[in-house]
Design a protein around this motif. Structure first.
Motif, PDB file in Angstrom:
ATOM      1  N   PHE A 195       0.827  -1.207   0.000  1.00  0.00           N
ATOM      2  CA  PHE A 195       0.000   0.000   0.000  1.00  0.00           C
ATOM      3  C   PHE A 195       0.860   1.255   0.000  1.00  0.00           C
ATOM      4  CE2 PHE A 195      -3.297  -2.838   2.100  1.00  0.00           C
ATOM      5  CZ  PHE A 195      -4.022  -2.994   0.940  1.00  0.00           C
ATOM      6  N   ILE A 210       0.809   4.175  -2.960  1.00  0.00           N
ATOM      7  CA  ILE A 210       0.656   5.623  -2.800  1.00  0.00           C
ATOM      8  C   ILE A 210       1.870   6.352  -3.383  1.00  0.00           C
ATOM      9  CG2 ILE A 210       0.497   7.496  -1.107  1.00  0.00           C
ATOM     10  CD1 ILE A 210      -1.116   5.478   0.658  1.00  0.00           C
ATOM     11  N   SER A 232       1.600   6.395  -7.070  1.00  0.00           N
ATOM     12  CA  SER A 232       0.495   7.220  -7.561  1.00  0.00           C
ATOM     13  C   SER A 232       0.889   8.689  -7.644  1.00  0.00           C
ATOM     14  CB  SER A 232      -0.739   7.059  -6.669  1.00  0.00           C
ATOM     15  OG  SER A 232      -0.563   7.766  -5.458  1.00  0.00           O
ATOM     16  N   TYR A 234      -4.107  11.876 -10.134  1.00  0.00           N
ATOM     17  CA  TYR A 234      -5.418  11.753  -9.488  1.00  0.00           C
ATOM     18  C   TYR A 234      -6.503  12.425 -10.317  1.00  0.00           C
ATOM     19  CZ  TYR A 234      -3.462   9.547  -5.417  1.00  0.00           C
ATOM     20  OH  TYR A 234      -2.865   8.628  -4.589  1.00  0.00           O
ATOM     21  N   THR A 245      -5.482   3.678  -5.394  1.00  0.00           N
ATOM     22  CA  THR A 245      -5.521   4.377  -4.105  1.00  0.00           C
ATOM     23  C   THR A 245      -6.934   4.884  -3.810  1.00  0.00           C
ATOM     24  OG1 THR A 245      -3.263   5.099  -4.540  1.00  0.00           O
ATOM     25  CG2 THR A 245      -4.406   6.172  -2.722  1.00  0.00           C
TER      26      THR A 245
END
Lengths: 284, 312, 415
Positions: free
Chosen positions: A35, A39, A42, A66, A255
């Motif tokens: 995880f 992130i 991303s 995003y 995410t």
């Protein structure tokens, strides 16, 4: 709760215990690393994803990933779909389970044991075996790309009925008798007297059904084609099909779906902790 | 104590306690309550199960008219489709590896968490549960990124001077990656269930054996394991079934490749039905899966007396 | 069993919440799946990447030139998933009335596509102006099912700058396999590879096999084991395994990765279709070169793929649906899209517009293949052939199996 008894009288913690705690923290961190990497990626420009080696940061923070992720796929709508489907599915599962459990525990009728046995046996039946006829049924009914198709077929498993029935069998019928003597009807008694007493098993059934619907993949993959009807896993699948190996936006999208999932775990942790300890296990 | 669905032998459900006056007789009284559940059970489980057997005797396209072909689909399955045998083999390998490691690690972790005590246990149980709830396709994408030839895993191996393999491009490593990812994803489930089982054990029993001077390991095997065996049995049954149904992981992580190295029964079923337009053949695969799961479960039940103890 | 005899709590909340959820569902359902868009102006198609999106948008923009009111809603999955999804999508209640198909897949989608001859006549559309081979490819059981908008040969895209840096002569309209291999070897050094290869069925190997006169389908039957096809596929595997002038394609998503490599200048060559022309030009500018597909003789035969727009056989209002199709397949629109996106047009009259602003030798190579090529004809089982090949190709690129073994297995399993 249980292990603390041993340490109750001690004020200091033994060294092995400290070591043990450090170790579990390390294990937890390793466990969460995917995880963390999600992130980190991303927020990297796509062309730096493999170039930055083991660094968590790229040359700049790429927030635009995003923007791409949230404009390409209607994430808001998909999230609402998923929550509603999981909620409605879990509510339906609970309702049906309570009614069936009540019937199997408070009534006697010919063939009850046989019927219950057959029903219970389907707990170990893989639902995947049924997807082809279910798809044909849904298609004939004109329900491809519809909420009923996503909710109905999997709300009738035996697990909820089994669990609530176990509970009802150990419940003294005094309350119900008192209510009946007061002149309440059976249904009335069930709703206002029995159901409140079933709060614990109901919440367990609800939580596990919710998680089941939330994560379901094969069935929605078959009956959803329309982006507007997609659930979270399907929306993500569609997005990754469009984006191929555009890792920055892809990880931004992942995410965006991991965060609400995390919220679900946090919100339901109490039920998860309690629920199973009273003998309810989620059936998968 | 914990009850598991498997304790109650289905055919002999205990009769309800409580005075007779509470019990109505006959279907008529029960039907309003029994109706919804049994209707759904018939419509969404019994009918499809029978229907899938019937469909498996047809050549059945997604669009157009089905044709009766008798046992042709089963003949092709057994003698014409090499991918079927490979996906069966892969499914079995996956089920054995996944179930074994999953239960061993989940048991060990649960016991460890129990020894850590209340709050720590509660926190970490929830932590390990997180990937269970995150969508599998997302988990697979994360692993695809990490296991890329130039991904973080190989970068880290490179730092310590090891040339990492092509994780998703070589049959052996692809299968291993699939199992590891599935373990990471699914273990939290059993940690929660087993943790609850352990919490249900009477602490004084464990305390007694501690006073007897048993070490942590022997305490585990002499006290915890037997008392936990019904829960472990339940987890085994459910984990094995889960492993036989494995679909999303190979679909998203490896697409069944390289070659057929990570193709599984359900993935093969899905592709034949919905990509290759052979619903009849896919139903034959579904029935093989059904019979297989039922057999494996029956065998597990027949063996349970050997190691499962139902007295607290 | 712990006793859970707490005070009776208002569990009605759960029930109410459930009812609320069901109410909200009903409300959402009422909104309709795709926001209730008109099926006759909704196109079900593949949207695999930015390039696809830009291409469909180009059709819409060009149509708006003549009809400012024109609107088209796009909907669909990635290209790989399209052939799986299209059948289930078309059986749903609010299915779009318009869909896209490749000529190669028209056989497979037979039942989904309505015949167009009468509709075309009614709308006054002259079908004879379109590329004859494509019209033939779009014809199933004697009736036309889609109006083709392009007829695109697979070509060899290359990076001029890398060729010049390595001192390699640029390829043109004749290119032999020996020369190609020789160049690829010279262009491979350090981090850079001579070419990128993707694991798809219709890429380098198939194009070379076709160029040499092989065919994967003969008289409607699968002939994957045609020696010329097998040989060319093996040639593709050997480029990776033996000659090491390309890296093995990833097991999953190898195509976008290969395209990225060409655009980032990591490889010198890549086989793809002209529909990618604009995306590559945006990335490479004047360094983008196009050459003929390598072949034994150097005089390749083009492998042509084309796509077109059709109408769903279960569409209610086929006339309105056809009006939408007619609007986006006029010569002006096809010409405009060819000009802005580089898709090679299905109308000879529009080739000049396509060539505008493109380098002369690039135009020569594409035109040469387009004029001296044949459309790829396939079987109804093509989707299975395609996905099996993509899956097994990894074994070939790893050197674990030969092309002969892989293609024979697929031929026997599917054929």
């Amino acid at each position: 709760m249980t292990a603390e008894i041993a340490h109750r009288s001690r004020s200091s913690i033994a060294l092995p215990q400290v070591l043990s705690r450090v170790l579990i923290c390390v294990a937890g961190l390793i466990f969460l690393f995917p995880f963390v990497w999600m992130i980190a990626t991303s927020l990297k420009p796509t062309d730096e994803v493999f170039a930055t080696g083991t660094s968590l940061l790229g040359s700049r923070i790429e927030w635009s990933n995003y923007v791409v992720a949230s404009t390409d796929i209607p994430f808001g709508r998909i999230l609402i779909n998923s929550v509603l489907i999981a909620f409605a599915g879990a509510a339906l599962t609970v309702t049906v389970s309570v009614l069936s459990a009540y019937a199997f525990s408070r009534f006697r009728f010919r063939g009850r044991a046989t019927l219950f046995g057959a029903f219970l046996a389907t707990m170990v039946l893989p639902q995947e075996v049924l997807v082809i006829p279910l798809y044909l049924m849904v298609e004939k009914a004109g329900l491809v790309d519809s909420y009923p198709a996503l909710i109905l077929p999997f709300a009738f498993g035996a697990f909820g009925t089994f669990l609530i029935r176990q509970f009802l069998l150990s419940l003294p019928p005094d309350y119900e008798e008192a209510a009946t003597l007061d002149g309440a009807s059976r249904l009335r008694t069930l709703v206002s007297v029995v159901v409140p007493l079933l709060r614990a098993p109901i919440s367990v059934v609800f939580v596990f059904a919710f998680i089941e619907y939330w994560g379901s993949f094969l069935w929605p993959l078959i009956v959803v084609n329309d982006t507007a009807m997609a659930t979270v896993p399907i929306g993500l699948e569609m997005f990754s099909g469009e984006r191929g190996t555009d890792w920055g936006p892809l990880m931004a999208a992942v995410t965006l779906v991991v965060l609400p999932s995390l919220l679900i775990v946090v919100l339901l942790q109490k039920q998860l902790q309690q629920g199973v300890s009273m003998g309810g296990f989620g059936g998968r | 104590m914990t009850t598991s669905p498997l304790q109650a032998a289905p055919a002999k459900s205990p009769s309800p306690r409580g005075p007779r006056s509470q019990q109505r007789h006959g279907f008529r009284a029960a039907s309003p309550y029994l109706g919804p559940g049994m209707l759904g059970f018939a419509l969404f489980i019994v009918v499809p199960l029978v229907a899938s057997l019937i469909i498996s005797f047809f050549d059945w396209p997604l669009f157009g008219a089905p044709q009766f072909v008798g046992l042709e689909n089963y003949r092709y399955l057994l003698a014409g489709d090499p991918a079927f045998w490979i996906s069966l083999r892969n499914t079995l390998i996956f089920a054995i590896l996944y179930t074994g490691v999953n239960l061993a690690v989940a048991l060990g972790l649960s016991y460890w968490l129990m020894n850590l005590g209340g709050r720590w246990a509660a926190f970490f149980r929830v932590l390990f549960f997180i990937p269970v709830v995150t969508p599998m396709i997302g988990n697979a994408l994360i692993f695809r990124l990490m296991l890329n030839d130039d991904g973080i895993v190989n970068q880290m191996l490179g730092v310590v001077g090891i040339q990492g393999p092509q994780w998703l491009n070589t049959p052996f490593w692809a299968m291993l990656s699939l199992v590891v990812m599935s373990l990471w994803q699914g273990m939290g489930y059993n940690i929660i269930v087993l943790g609850a089982g352990i919490a249900g054990i009477n602490p004084s029993v464990i305390e007694a054996s501690r006073i007897d001077g048993a070490g942590a390991v022997s305490r585990f095997f002499r006290v915890v394991f037997p008392m936990l065996s019904p829960t472990i049995f339940f987890c085994t049954i459910m984990t094995v079934i889960g492993a036989f149904k494995v679909f999303a992981q190979p679909y998203a992580l490896t697409e069944g490749g390289p070659g057929n190295a990570t193709n599984t029964l359900v993935l093969h079923l899905y592709r034949n039905g919905f990509s290759f337009d052979k619903l009849g053949y896919a139903s034959a695969i579904a029935w093989v899966l059904f019979v297989l799961v039922m057999l494996v479960t029956a065998v597990q039940f027949s063996q349970q007396k050997r190691w499962v103890t139902y007295d607290s | 069993m712990k006793s859970v005899m707490r005070r009776p709590a208002p569990s009605r909340r759960t029930v109410l919440a459930g009812l609320g959820a069901i109410g909200a569902l009903a409300a959402l359902t009422a909104c309709g799946g795709s926001g209730g868009s008109d099926p006759t102006t909704t196109l079900y198609t593949w949207i695999s990447n930015e390039n696809d999106r830009a291409q469909w948008q180009a059709f819409i923009d060009a149509a708006k030139e003549s009809d400012p009111e024109f609107a088209l809603t796009l909907e669909g999955p990635s290209f790989e998933n399209y052939w799986t999804k299209v059948k289930t999508r078309m059986s749903s209640g609010d299915a779009p009335a318009l869909l896209t198909t490749q000529a190669a897949r028209a056989q497979e989608l037979d039942a989904l596509l309505a015949p167009l001859e009468d509709l075309a006549e009614g709308a006054g559309v002259d079908l004879s102006q379109y590329n004859e081979a494509m019209i033939a490819g779009m014809t199933v059981d004697g009736s036309l099912r889609a109006i083709p908008y392009d007829a695109e040969p697979m070509v060899l895209f290359y990076n001029r700058a890398l060729f010049e840096d390595a001192g390699v002569e640029l390829p043109g309209t004749t290119y032999s396999m020996d020369q190609f291999l020789d160049n690829a070897t010279s262009l491979t050094s350090g981090e850079k590879y001579g070419l990128a290869i993707s694991a798809g069925l219709v890429h380098l190997g198939m194009s070379v096999g076709f160029a040499n006169g092989g065919s994967p389908v003969t008289d409607g039957a699968l002939t994957l084991t045609d020696p010329k096809i097998v040989e060319a596929m093996q040639f593709g595997f050997d480029l990776v395994v033996e000659h090491e002038v390309a890296s093995a394609p990833a097991a999953v998503d190898s195509e976008p990765a290969s395209q990225q490599d060409l655009m980032n200048g990591k490889v010198a060559m890549y086989v793809d279709g002209p529909w990618m022309y604009q995306a590559y030009e945006d990335a490479l500018g004047d360094d983008l070169g196009v050459a003929i597909i390598p072949s034994e003789t150097g005089e390749a035969k083009g492998l042509i793929q084309g796509s077109g727009f059709g109408i769903a056989s279960n569409a209610q209002d086929q006339q309105s649906a056809f009006a939408s199709i007619a609007t986006i397949t006029t010569p002006e629109v096809i010409g405009a899209v060819a000009n802005s996106r580089g898709t090679f047009p299905s109308l000879a009259s529009q080739e000049e517009r396509w060539a505008e602003g493109k380098l002369e030798d690039n135009v020569a190579a594409v035109t040469r293949l387009a004029h001296d090529g044949e459309p790829l004809i396939t079987t109804p089982t093509w989707n299975e052939v395609d996905s099996k090949f993509t899956q097994y190709a990894t074994d070939g690129f790893q050197g674990n199996r030969t092309a002969q073994e892989i293609l024979t297995e697929i031929q026997e399993a599917v054929g």
